[in-house]
Design a protein around this motif. Structure first.
Motif, PDB file in Angstrom:
ATOM      1  N   SER A   1      -6.281  -4.500   0.754  1.00 13.20           N
ATOM      2  CA  SER A   1      -7.590  -4.465   1.250  1.00 13.20           C
ATOM      3  C   SER A   1      -8.075  -2.759   1.379  1.00 13.20           C
ATOM      4  CB  SER A   1      -7.851  -5.065   2.770  1.00 13.20           C
ATOM      5  OG  SER A   1      -6.941  -4.537   3.728  1.00 13.20           O
ATOM      6  N   GLN A   2      -7.376  -1.864   1.690  1.00 10.61           N
ATOM      7  CA  GLN A   2      -7.556  -0.468   1.788  1.00 10.61           C
ATOM      8  C   GLN A   2      -7.247   0.117   0.561  1.00 10.61           C
ATOM      9  OE1 GLN A   2      -6.015   1.060   5.589  1.00 10.61           O
ATOM     10  NE2 GLN A   2      -7.089  -0.249   6.779  1.00 10.61           N
ATOM     11  N   THR A   3      -6.806  -0.787  -0.604  1.00 12.83           N
ATOM     12  CA  THR A   3      -6.549   0.086  -1.764  1.00 12.83           C
ATOM     13  C   THR A   3      -5.580   1.365  -1.296  1.00 12.83           C
ATOM     14  OG1 THR A   3      -8.637   1.005  -2.129  1.00 12.83           O
ATOM     15  CG2 THR A   3      -8.146  -1.116  -3.014  1.00 12.83           C
ATOM     16  N   SER A   4      -4.486   1.277  -0.572  1.00  7.06           N
ATOM     17  CA  SER A   4      -3.700   2.384  -0.250  1.00  7.06           C
ATOM     18  C   SER A   4      -2.391   2.046  -0.617  1.00  7.06           C
ATOM     19  CB  SER A   4      -3.996   2.698   1.166  1.00  7.06           C
ATOM     20  OG  SER A   4      -3.569   1.625   2.092  1.00  7.06           O
ATOM     21  N   PHE A   5      -1.605   3.220  -0.775  1.00  7.91           N
ATOM     22  CA  PHE A   5      -0.137   3.126  -0.938  1.00  7.91           C
ATOM     23  C   PHE A   5       0.501   4.374  -0.037  1.00  7.91           C
ATOM     24  CE2 PHE A   5       3.625   0.999  -2.447  1.00  7.91           C
ATOM     25  CZ  PHE A   5       4.294   1.970  -3.471  1.00  7.91           C
TER      26      PHE A   5
END
Lengths: 114, 116
Positions: free
Chosen positions: A70-74
């Protein structure tokens, strides 16, 4: 087109302190996610990867990263860093089709101080 | 296994000169790649190959050519070097034939090229 943003170009931290290296990506399709590490004057080595399944992935030397769709994070984390963790870290995405091409972020230099 | 090797490790060229960088892998990988690394820009894909005899352009192909005549080798050519091609060049390979494509790329140690 896919892109990767590493929000910090350099992160200084004291030994045994926790660290987080941030990575955000943009893509209109599903991707695979990677963290690579580059020690001075060397090539890149895979640190960890997310392909599918559990969103929390771990490396053998204590790093972990969590895939947040949902936050397009890694983001990459380690609870206690060592001097030997000093290196440049690259976040990368790969498209789930032919060619397996990687798109890299600009890199984050982690400097661990004693 | 030597993994991915690159030749040469260092090279200095004058503007207009040509050269070829050699990449070799002994892991029976189908895919091979050439990247350039510049400060603050990460790694950018120059050209890649998904099999012997095939090549394709990446993000920054201008000024470079490639060939993959043998599965284990991937050559990167600079026909007329320019100062803007001063960089560190990395070769990588992935996807073993018949294996499960884990999508991990294995990198060589790099070639540091300076064009004056």
């Amino acid at each position: 087109a896919q892109s990767v943003t590493q929000l910090d170009s350099q992160v200084p931290v004291f030994e045994e302190a926790p660290v987080e290296l941030r990575c955000n990506y943009s893509s209109s399709v599903s991707v695979y996610l990677f963290w690579y590490v580059q020690y001075p004057n060397q090539g890149l080595q895979l640190l960890l990867k997310y392909l599918s399944g559990s969103t929390l992935v771990e490396s053998i030397n204590g790093f972990e990263a969590e895939f947040n769709k949902s936050q397009t994070s890694f983001h990459l984390r380690k609870p206690s860093v060592h001097i030997s963790d000093t290196a440049e870290y690259f976040c990368a995405v790969s498209l789930r089709w032919w060619g397996n091409k990687l798109v890299f972020g600009a890199g984050t230099i982690l400097r661990v101080k004693s | 296994n030597a993994g991915v090797t690159q030749t040469p490790k260092f090279r200095v060229l004058k503007t207009g000169q040509s050269m070829t960088l050699l990449c070799a892998q002994d892991m029976n990988h189908e895919y091979m790649y050439w990247y350039r690394q510049d400060p603050g820009m990460g790694l950018r894909l120059i050209h890649y190959s998904v099999g012997e005899g095939t090549t394709a352009k990446g993000e920054v192909p201008d000024g470079y050519n490639v060939s993959r005549l043998k599965k284990q080798n991937f050559l990167l050519g600079l026909e007329s070097a320019a100062p803007s091609q001063t960089s560190v060049y990395f070769c990588a390979s992935s996807y073993p034939q018949g294996g499960d494509p884990s999508y991990e790329q294995y990198f060589g140690p790099g070639t540091r090229l300076t064009v004056t």
